[in-house]
Design an enzyme around this catalytic site. Structure first.
Site, short mmCIF file in Angstrom:
data_model
loop_
_atom_site.label_atom_id
_atom_site.label_comp_id
_atom_site.label_asym_id
_atom_site.label_seq_id
_atom_site.Cartn_x
_atom_site.Cartn_y
_atom_site.Cartn_z
N GLY A 248 0.77 -1.24 0.00
CA GLY A 248 0.00 0.00 0.00
C GLY A 248 0.80 1.28 0.00
CD GLU A 288 0.55 -9.06 1.22
OE1 GLU A 288 0.92 -10.23 1.35
OE2 GLU A 288 -0.65 -8.71 1.26
NE ARG A 328 -3.38 2.48 -11.12
CZ ARG A 328 -3.27 3.64 -10.58
NH1 ARG A 328 -2.75 4.64 -11.28
NH2 ARG A 328 -3.64 3.87 -9.34
CB CYS A 359 -15.13 2.78 -29.89
SG CYS A 359 -14.45 2.87 -31.52
CD GLU A 360 -16.08 2.90 -22.98
OE1 GLU A 360 -16.31 1.98 -23.79
OE2 GLU A 360 -16.81 3.16 -22.02
C1 LIG Z 1 -3.70 -8.16 -0.14
C2 LIG Z 1 -2.86 -7.20 -0.89
N1 LIG Z 1 -1.55 -7.18 -0.67
C3 LIG Z 1 -0.73 -6.35 -1.34
C4 LIG Z 1 -1.21 -5.48 -2.28
C5 LIG Z 1 -0.25 -4.58 -2.98
O1 LIG Z 1 -0.55 -3.28 -2.74
P1 LIG Z 1 0.39 -2.11 -3.31
O2 LIG Z 1 0.54 -2.37 -4.75
O3 LIG Z 1 -0.39 -0.90 -3.02
O4 LIG Z 1 1.66 -2.16 -2.56
C6 LIG Z 1 -2.59 -5.44 -2.53
C7 LIG Z 1 -3.17 -4.47 -3.46
O5 LIG Z 1 -3.62 -3.42 -3.06
C8 LIG Z 1 -3.42 -6.34 -1.82
O6 LIG Z 1 -4.73 -6.37 -2.06
N1 LIG Z 2 -5.41 -1.91 -9.16
C1 LIG Z 2 -5.24 -0.84 -8.19
C2 LIG Z 2 -4.62 -1.26 -6.93
C3 LIG Z 2 -5.42 -2.22 -6.13
C4 LIG Z 2 -4.69 -3.44 -5.91
C5 LIG Z 2 -5.41 -4.57 -5.27
N2 LIG Z 2 -5.77 -4.47 -3.89
C6 LIG Z 2 -4.53 0.32 -8.84
O1 LIG Z 2 -4.27 0.28 -10.01
O2 LIG Z 2 -4.26 1.31 -8.21
#
Ligand SMILES: Cc1ncc(COP(=O)(O)O)c(C=O)c1O
Ligand SMILES: N[C@@H](CCCC[NH3+])C(=O)O
Length: 442
Positions: A248, A288, A328, A359-360
Site C-alpha cells: 500500500g 507485500e 487507471r 471507442c469509449e
Molecule cells: C492483499 C494485498 N496485498 C498487497 C497489495 C499490494 O498493494 P500495493 O501495490 O499498493 O503495494 C494489494 C493491493 O492493493 C493487496 O490487495
Molecule cells: N489496481 C489498483 C490497486 C489495487 C490493488 C489490489 N488491492 C490500482 O491500479 O491502483
C-alpha cells in the site's frame, strides 16, 4: 515529467531509460511499449530489505505480483530474495514456470477455487492467507485428503480507513476481504483453524489499502492487530508468529503526490510493532508491496496519431494505446505525467489532453498535459506505469496488448512479446452450425 530511476535526457534531446534511447526502443520494438527500468525495481526491493535490517526486527519482504507479473519479473524477485504473493492460478503458474521456489510463494484471494487450492497444495506453496470461513473449511478438507498440513494466516479487516481512493481501500469493516476484527469474526476463525488438524495457524494478515502517503493508518492497524494477538494468546493460547501488514505504500505519479521514502514507512511500522507487541513478543513482520516496487520503474511509450481541437475548450491528441493498456485514469481518475520522448528538451508550448484510440469517451490517459507543440508521429512517454498497467491490460476493441521490455545498463531485453492479430482469435471457436459468412442482407 519527473524523471524516475535511471531516466534522463540524452545529448540528442531524447528520453533515455536504463541507458537505452527510447527513440531507438520505439523503432526496434514498436509502440505502444512498456519500458521497465530493471535497476529501479531492484533498488526498491533492496530499500525495503535494508530498511528492515536497520530496524533489527525479524522480517520478510514479499512482492505482490498482481502489480506486474511476468516470467522475467518473477526471476528478478527470486534473485533479490523476496517472497512472492500470488492471487490466482495464473499468477501461481507464472511463478512456477519461472522457477520461483514454491515454498517462498503464498496464496491470497477472497474466492480461491477448489482447483486453485489443490494446485497450490500440490505445488508445495508455502502459505495460504485464508480469507473467509468457506475457504477455511475447504482448505482444511483438501489438505486433510492429501495428508498435508497447510500453513495459514488469517486475513483480517482491522476496521481502519486508509486515506486513498474508495476503490483501493481494503481495511475498512465494509469490505469484501477478510475476517472482521470488530465483531469477533477473526477470533472465531482462529479457534476453528486451531481445531483443524490439517491446518497450522501462524498468524494474521491485514492490508489497509493502496497508494497511501501517511503512516497513521498502518500504526492504527498494527495497534488493532497487536490487540487481536493478545486476545488470541489469552483465550486460545495462540502465539502469533507472523504478522503480515500487506502493501500500500504510495508513489509519485504526479507533482501532487507526496510519498514517503520506503525507510519512513518501515520505521513507522517497526515503531508501531515494538509499541504494540513489546520488544520480547514481536512476531516476524511481513510486507507485500507491489506498486512501490514497480510503479515508478515503468514508462509507456506511445506514438501520437490524430488530433482534434474543440475551440476554446481543449485540444485532444490521440495515441496508439489507451485504456486497454492503462485503465487507471478511467477507473480511479489517476493523474499521470508525460513528455515528448523524441523532443525532450523543447520548450513547453501547449496544454493538451491525451486520448486513447478506443471507442469509449472515457478512454483518456491524461487530462491537461503541458507539452511542446505536439505533431503527428511524436513519441509520447507516460511515466509511472509499471504497476497495474500491464497487469490490468485488456483487449477491448480487440486491441493488441503491447510488448514489455526490461532496460538496464544500455541493454534492452524483450520480456513480453507484443500480441499478434492471431493471438486475438487464438481461443475463438467456430461451431459447425455457424455457416460460412455469406451476406444475409440485401
Ligand atoms: C492483499 C494485498 N496485498 C498487497 C497489495 C499490494 O498493494 P500495493 O501495490 O499498493 O503495494 C494489494 C493491493 O492493493 C493487496 O490487495
Ligand atoms: N489496481 C489498483 C490497486 C489495487 C490493488 C489490489 N488491492 C490500482 O491500479 O491502483
Amino acid at each position: 515529467m519527473h524523471l524516475h530511476g535511471t531516466s534522463r535526457i540524452n545529448g540528442q534531446g531524447h528520453l533515455e531509460i536504463g541507458g537505452c534511447d527510447t527513440v531507438e526502443l520505439a523503432a526496434r520494438y514498436g509502440t505502444p511499449l512498456y519500458i521497465v527500468d530493471e535497476a529501479l525495481i531492484r533498488e526498491r526491493m533492496r530499500q525495503f530489505i535494508a530498511a528492515f535490517r536497520h530496524t533489527g526486527l525479524p522480517f520478510q519482504v514479499a512482492y505482490a505480483s498482481k502489480a506486474f507479473s511476468t516470467l522475467a519479473m518473477c526471476r528478478v524477485v527470486a534473485e533479490e530474495g523476496l517472497r512472492l504473493d500470488v492471487v490466482s492460478d495464473g499468477e501461481l503458474y507464472t511463478a512456477l514456470k519461472a522457477g520461483f521456489p514454491p515454498e517462498r510463494i503464498y496464496f491470497h484471494g477472497n474466492n480461491k477455487t477448489p482447483e486453485e487450492l489443490e494446485m497450490a497444495l500440490e505445488a508445495g506453496v508455502g502459505l495460504f492467507v485464508v480469507d473467509n470461513f468457506i475457504e477455511l473449511e475447504l482448505l482444511a478438507g483438501l489438505a486433510a485428503d492429501k495428508e498435508m498440513k497447510a500453513q495459514i494466516l488469517l486475513r483480517t479487516t482491522p476496521g481502519v480507513e486508509a486515506h486513498t481512493h474508495n476503490y483501493i481501500q481494503t481495511g475498512q469493516e465494509d469490505s469484501k476481504f477478510g475476517f472482521d476484527y470488530q465483531s469477533g469474526q477473526v477470533m472465531r476463525a482462529a479457534a476453528k483453524a486451531i481445531a483443524a488438524e490439517s491446518l497450522e495457524l501462524l498468524g494474521f494478515h491485514c492490508h489497509i489499502g493502496s497508494q497511501i502517503f501517511e503512516t497513521d493508518g498502518f500504526s492504527l492497524a498494527i495497534e488493532k492487530m497487536a490487540q487481536l494477538s493478545r486476545e488470541c494468546r489469552s483465550s486460545l493460547g495462540l502465539q502469533t508468529r507472523i504478522l503480515n501488514l500487506g502493501g500500500g505504500f504510495g508513489i509519485r505519479y504526479s507533482g501532487e503526490d507526496r510519498p514517503l521514502p520506503v525507510s519512513a514507512y518501515v520505521e513507522a511500522i517497526a515503531a508501531g510493532v515494538r509499541a504494540g507487541f513489546g520488544e520480547a513478543g514481536v512476531p516476524e513482520i511481513w510486507l507485500e508491496p507491489g506498486r512501490s516496487i514497480v510503479g515508478e520503474a515503468g514508462t509507456t511509450l506511445y506514438t501520437v496519431g490524430t488530433m482534434k481541437e474543440v475551440a476554446g475548450v481543449r485540444k485532444y491528441i490521440a495515441v496508439d494505446g489507451g485504456m486497454n493498456d492503462n485503465p487507471r485514469t478511467a477507473l480511479y481518475q489517476a493523474a499521470y505525467e508525460a513528455m515528448l520522448a523524441n523532443r525532450a528538451k523543447e520548450e513547453m508550448q501547449e496544454t493538451v489532453s491525451v486520448a486513447g484510440k478506443l471507442c469509449e469517451s472515457g478512454d483518456m490517459l491524461i487530462w491537461d498535459a503541458v507539452l511542446p507543440q505536439v505533431k503527428t508521429g511524436d513519441l509520447l512517454a507516460v511515466s509511472c506505469t509499471g504497476a497495474y498497467n500491464y497487469s490490468m491490460a485488456n483487449n477491448y476493441n480487440r486491441v493488441r496488448r503491447p510488448a514489455v521490455v526490461f532496460v538496464r545498463d544500455g541493454e534492452s531485453s524483450l520480456v513480453v512479446r507484443r500480441e499478434s492479430l492471431d493471438d486475438l482469435i487464438r481461443n475463438d471457436c467456430l461451431p459447425e452450425r455457424v455457416p460460412t459468412a455469406e451476406p444475409a442482407q440485401g
